[in-house]
Design an enzyme around this catalytic site. Structure first.
Site, PDB file in Angstrom:
ATOM      1  N   ARG A  50       0.829  -1.218   0.000  1.00 33.52           N
ATOM      2  CA  ARG A  50       0.000   0.000   0.000  1.00 33.52           C
ATOM      3  C   ARG A  50       0.863   1.268   0.000  1.00 33.52           C
ATOM      4  NH1 ARG A  50      -5.393  -1.675   3.428  1.00 33.52           N
ATOM      5  NH2 ARG A  50      -5.958  -3.350   2.022  1.00 33.52           N
ATOM      6  N   ASP A  55     -17.063   7.171   9.819  1.00 35.28           N
ATOM      7  CA  ASP A  55     -15.831   6.433   9.557  1.00 35.28           C
ATOM      8  C   ASP A  55     -14.656   7.385   9.767  1.00 35.28           C
ATOM      9  OD1 ASP A  55     -15.328   3.555   8.030  1.00 35.28           O
ATOM     10  OD2 ASP A  55     -13.651   4.945   7.790  1.00 35.28           O
TER      11      ASP A  55
HETATM   12  C1  LIG Z   1     -13.728  -3.589   7.373  1.00 37.79           C
HETATM   13  S1  LIG Z   1     -14.567  -2.068   7.425  1.00 37.79           S
HETATM   14  C2  LIG Z   1     -16.108  -2.559   8.145  1.00 37.79           C
HETATM   15  C3  LIG Z   1     -17.303  -1.889   7.501  1.00 37.79           C
HETATM   16  C4  LIG Z   1     -18.651  -2.325   8.057  1.00 37.79           C
HETATM   17  N1  LIG Z   1     -18.795  -1.987   9.448  1.00 37.79           N
HETATM   18  C5  LIG Z   1     -18.884  -3.790   7.835  1.00 37.79           C
HETATM   19  O1  LIG Z   1     -18.877  -4.566   8.783  1.00 37.79           O
HETATM   20  O2  LIG Z   1     -19.082  -4.178   6.677  1.00 37.79           O
HETATM   21  C6  LIG Z   1     -13.734  -1.258   8.775  1.00 37.79           C
HETATM   22  C7  LIG Z   1     -13.918   0.258   8.772  1.00 37.79           C
HETATM   23  O3  LIG Z   1     -13.490   0.763  10.029  1.00 37.79           O
HETATM   24  C8  LIG Z   1     -12.892   2.024   9.807  1.00 37.79           C
HETATM   25  N2  LIG Z   1     -12.021   2.364  10.944  1.00 37.79           N
HETATM   26  C9  LIG Z   1     -10.840   1.801  11.294  1.00 37.79           C
HETATM   27  N3  LIG Z   1     -10.328   2.423  12.357  1.00 37.79           N
HETATM   28  C10 LIG Z   1     -11.211   3.396  12.705  1.00 37.79           C
HETATM   29  C11 LIG Z   1     -11.234   4.392  13.727  1.00 37.79           C
HETATM   30  N4  LIG Z   1     -10.254   4.512  14.619  1.00 37.79           N
HETATM   31  N5  LIG Z   1     -12.296   5.225  13.766  1.00 37.79           N
HETATM   32  C12 LIG Z   1     -13.297   5.113  12.886  1.00 37.79           C
HETATM   33  N6  LIG Z   1     -13.333   4.206  11.892  1.00 37.79           N
HETATM   34  C13 LIG Z   1     -12.300   3.354  11.807  1.00 37.79           C
HETATM   35  C14 LIG Z   1     -12.121   1.821   8.514  1.00 37.79           C
HETATM   36  O4  LIG Z   1     -11.834   3.061   7.879  1.00 37.79           O
HETATM   37  C15 LIG Z   1     -13.082   0.930   7.717  1.00 37.79           C
HETATM   38  O5  LIG Z   1     -13.897   1.676   6.844  1.00 37.79           O
END
Ligand SMILES: C[S@@+](CC[C@H](N)C(=O)[O-])C[C@H]1O[C@@H](n2cnc3c(N)ncnc32)[C@H](O)[C@@H]1O
Length: 279
Positions: free
Chosen positions: A39, A150
């Protein structure tokens, strides 16, 4: 062009993983090293930097600059889909929403607040909106709101746009797709745009779960699924306890199917795997 095969040094990997952990709680362990390297290589390819160290010196020098935001965006995993882990949406429809509706002083005075925390590109909050719309008549939905948040501003923008290629909506029943999404003609693949009936319920915000939240109480349920999986136990514990504090009594927390609160000190009642309730 910056070659992906140049190895990331131990020092640079440590700098990246420390920064990502401190900023957003994501625990990039040694097994993520190749992913991080590829990445970063992609990010550097679009820049004038000649090596990881120079790029990191620049990007880590100021967490307020757009390049830092871009760096964090690219190191988080955004995988998601409509009605992912559908058991939770069944639970909402069959158990939780009917109970919240029946507790309202009258159907027209229903007040409902939910939060999709870590909503990625929006499939989860739109799935919540569809579930709520299918369960609650539109005349009673004026005070039904879903906060979709997010850490990634790029993801929040995509979620707010609410426009998905046909392929992403494959798992959605065609009657539901037609009812809640309008087809958008364009070149290439057909896109579907969320209708205003869903949008009215949604509020999108960029929120880092590790920092201050614009939410202090009164939440009926929280979906925080496939987010905590990237955090270590102490970070999960702090987060889960903050969720407890902002939920209403009886409010519920839904976590991802590969996540668990076991080994975490918390005050929730366990309902069933991945579903917890505030006492
Ligand atoms: C794998 S996705 C999950 C999306 C959805 N909740 C699902 O289960 O399909 C994880 C998301 O968490 C967000 N994320 C990671 N760390 C975070 C943080 N500290 N605060 C807010 N969002 C966060 C990432 O940007 C990403 O979009």
């Amino acid at each position: 062009m910056f070659p992906e095969k140049i190895a990331l040094s131990d020092d640079d990997f440590t700098r990246v993983s420390r920064t990502v952990y401190d900023h957003c709680g994501i625990n990039l362990k040694a097994d993520k090293r190749e992913l991080v390297q590829s990445r970063l290589a992609k990010l550097i390819r679009g820049s004038t930097f000649k090596c990881y160290s120079d790029y990191l010196d620049h990007v880590l020098s100021d967490s307020a600059q757009p390049d830092f935001v871009h760096f964090i965006d690219n190191l988080s995993t955004n995988l998601t889909s409509f009605f992912r882990e559908s058991k939770h949406f069944d639970y909402l429809q069959q158990v939780l929403i009917p109970s919240l509706v029946s507790n309202a002083p009258s159907p027209e005075r229903l007040r409902l607040r939910c939060w999709s925390a870590g909503c990625s590109s929006g499939e989860e909050p739109y799935s919540l909106a569809v579930t709520l719309a299918e369960s609650i008549p539109s005349a009673c939905r004026a005070n039904v709101k879903i906060l979709a948040s997010d850490i990634s501003s790029r993801m929040v923008r995509a979620a707010k746009e609410g426009c998905y290629p046909e392929k992403r909506l494959e798992g959605v029943a065609s009657a539901i797709r037609t009812k809640y999404f309008e087809s958008k003609a364009g070149t290439g693949e057909r896109n579907f745009l969320a209708r205003s009936e869903l949008r009215k319920m949604l509020v999108f915000r960029q929120i880092n779960l590790m920092q201050e939240w614009p939410v202090s109480s009164g939440i009926d349920f929280i979906f925080c699924r496939n987010v905590m999986i990237y955090f270590d136990k102490p970070t999960q514990e702090r987060l889960v306890n903050r969720y407890y504090d902002v939920l209403s009594p009886g409010g519920m927390l839904f976590i991802g199917h590969s996540e668990s609160l076991s080994g975490t000190k918390h005050r929730f009642n366990y309902i069933e795997p991945t579903i917890y309730q505030k006492k």
